[in-house]
Design an enzyme around this catalytic site. Structure first.
Site, PDB file in Angstrom:
ATOM      1  N   LYS A 190       0.879  -1.169   0.000  1.00  0.00           N
ATOM      2  CA  LYS A 190       0.000   0.000   0.000  1.00  0.00           C
ATOM      3  C   LYS A 190       0.922   1.227   0.000  1.00  0.00           C
ATOM      4  CE  LYS A 190      -4.170   1.765   0.356  1.00  0.00           C
ATOM      5  NZ  LYS A 190      -5.074   1.790  -0.801  1.00  0.00           N
ATOM      6  N   ASP A 222      -5.430  -3.173  -2.478  1.00  0.00           N
ATOM      7  CA  ASP A 222      -6.860  -3.079  -2.819  1.00  0.00           C
ATOM      8  C   ASP A 222      -7.099  -3.547  -4.251  1.00  0.00           C
ATOM      9  OD1 ASP A 222      -5.283  -0.895  -3.350  1.00  0.00           O
ATOM     10  OD2 ASP A 222      -6.733   0.616  -2.697  1.00  0.00           O
TER      11      ASP A 222
END
Ligand code: NAD
Length: 369
Positions: A190, A222
């Protein structure tokens, strides 16, 4: 040279499925004349009942002096009311930590006869064959209480901390796997938000220079969660932080169609490893002969490959599992239909796998005569 495997059956269906895996391994060792001894020790709820602790010292010492460990599963409703430090899961976390097993490997592969059991469309699942390498002993789950984890009435804190060395060793392991596979690696992070992810990227880029034959890339966590559903066949090796790996590997586990099919390995820099099915102790079916032993048997194949360098023997077990399913044999959890389909108990399924191994070995022996 005599090798030693410590067997930790654990709770629920753990003893049933480890017995199956041990039977299959013994049949392989006999065929190939390998000298291997098995020693059984307690862990989890079974150890709480007998020894008052989920991880007796004797179990740790035996594992430390072994070449590999085969574990069933731990836990069950009878221990759910125990205080947090005498819970069965503490046995599992404790043994991984005691042995310094920092890389968790979960292969996800679509077996042709089971593709229709996947919640994804057949066309998405057919070519799926990847592994997730999850960092297992650091990151968000290991912030030390008081320093990095804690709460008061108003605030709470968890910390995602890594040393560079902790990232380097798991990333190196993942590149080594990629080299032996289709040479594609995706590092998941991330990095648009987390500083730890930015260091993770730098380490992966440095490792990529040392492994030019591997095509390495980065993906945000994600986005990876989405890509695992819409195009899972694109992946070969995924490497990621502890919590990201925990979540993504559970998401990926449904792709294969049954929890009863998924093996795992927890590894460190040398050859010692701990091998276990991904599923839990399934208390709802324990002791009824209904457990699918294939995840434990396939964990045995990983043990042969990664701890004993027995690639041929490992491949033979994997081929036998595939063949048994193709012949229509299955346990109750596997949705196989058609005229050939035959539902079997844990022991019968194990017998079929051993029969196929014997058949395959006999054919090879005849050819070599
Ligand atoms: P589970 O994996 O034990 O069971 C989930 C469902 O899948 C159940 O319906 C079960 O019958 C079925 N299932 C699982 N493995 C199967 C197999 N080999 N063959 C046929 N069916 C199978 O997960 P759960 O129900 O969430 O947890 C039960 C217990 O296991 C809990 O105490 C949990 O803490 C523990 N657990 C242990 C581990 C481990 O030891 N690594 C992992 C997960 C859960």
């Amino acid at each position: 040279m005599t090798r030693t495997i410590t067997v930790l059956p654990g709770d629920g269906i753990g003893p049933e499925v480890t017995e199956s895996a041990v039977r299959v391994l013994k049949s392989i060792f006999k065929r190939f004349h390998h000298d291997v001894r098995f020693i059984e020790k307690r862990i989890g709820g079974a150890a709480i009942d007998q020894d008052g602790t989920p991880l007796p010292r004797e179990t740790v010492e035996q594992c430390e002096s072994s070449d590999a460990i085969l574990l069933g599963a731990v836990g069950g409703p009878e221990w759910d009311k125990q205080s947090m430090d005498v819970r069965p899961e503490q046995g599992l976390l404790g043994i991984r930590k005691a042995l310094g097993l920092f890389a968790n490997l979960r292969p996800v592969k679509a077996f042709a006869p089971l593709i229709d059991a996947s919640p994804l469309k057949r066309s998405y699942v057919e070519q799926v064959d990847f592994v997730i390498v999850r960092e297992l002993t650091g990151g968000l789950y290991f912030g030390k209480p008081s320093e990095r984890r804690g709460r008061n009435h108003e605030q709470v804190v968890d910390t995602l901390a890594y040393s560079k060395n902790e990232i380097e060793r798991v990333v190196e392991k993942a590149f080594q796997f990629a080299e032996k596979r289709r040479k594609k690696l995706v590092s998941v992070d991330k990095a648009n938000v987390l500083e730890s992810s930015r260091m993770w990227r730098e380490v992966v880029n440095e490792a990529a220079e040392r492994h030019p034959e591997v095509e390495a890339g980065h993906m945000l966590v994600d986005s990876t969660a989405m890509q695992l559903i819409i195009n899972p066949a694109q992946f070969d090796v995924i490497v990621t932080e502890n919590m990201f790996g925990d979540i993504l590997s559970d998401e990926a586990s449904v792709i294969a169609g049954s929890l009863g099919m998924l093996p795992s390995a927890s590894l460190r820099t040398d050859k010692v490893g701990l091998y276990e099915p991904v599923h839990g102790s399934a208390p709802d079916i324990a002791g009824q002969g209904k457990a699918n032993p294939l995840a434990a048997i396939l964990s045995g194949a990983l043990l042969l490959r990664y701890s004993f360098d027995m690639d041929r023997e490992a491949g033979l077990i994997e081929e036998a599992v595939q063949e048994v399913l193709e012949r229509g044999y299955h346990t109750a959890d596997l949705k196989i239909s058609g005229s050939k389909a035959q539902s079997l108990s844990t022991t019968e399924m194990t017998d079929r796998v051993i029969d196929v191994i014997d058949e395959k070995c006999s054919v090879t022996e005849k050819k070599n005569r």
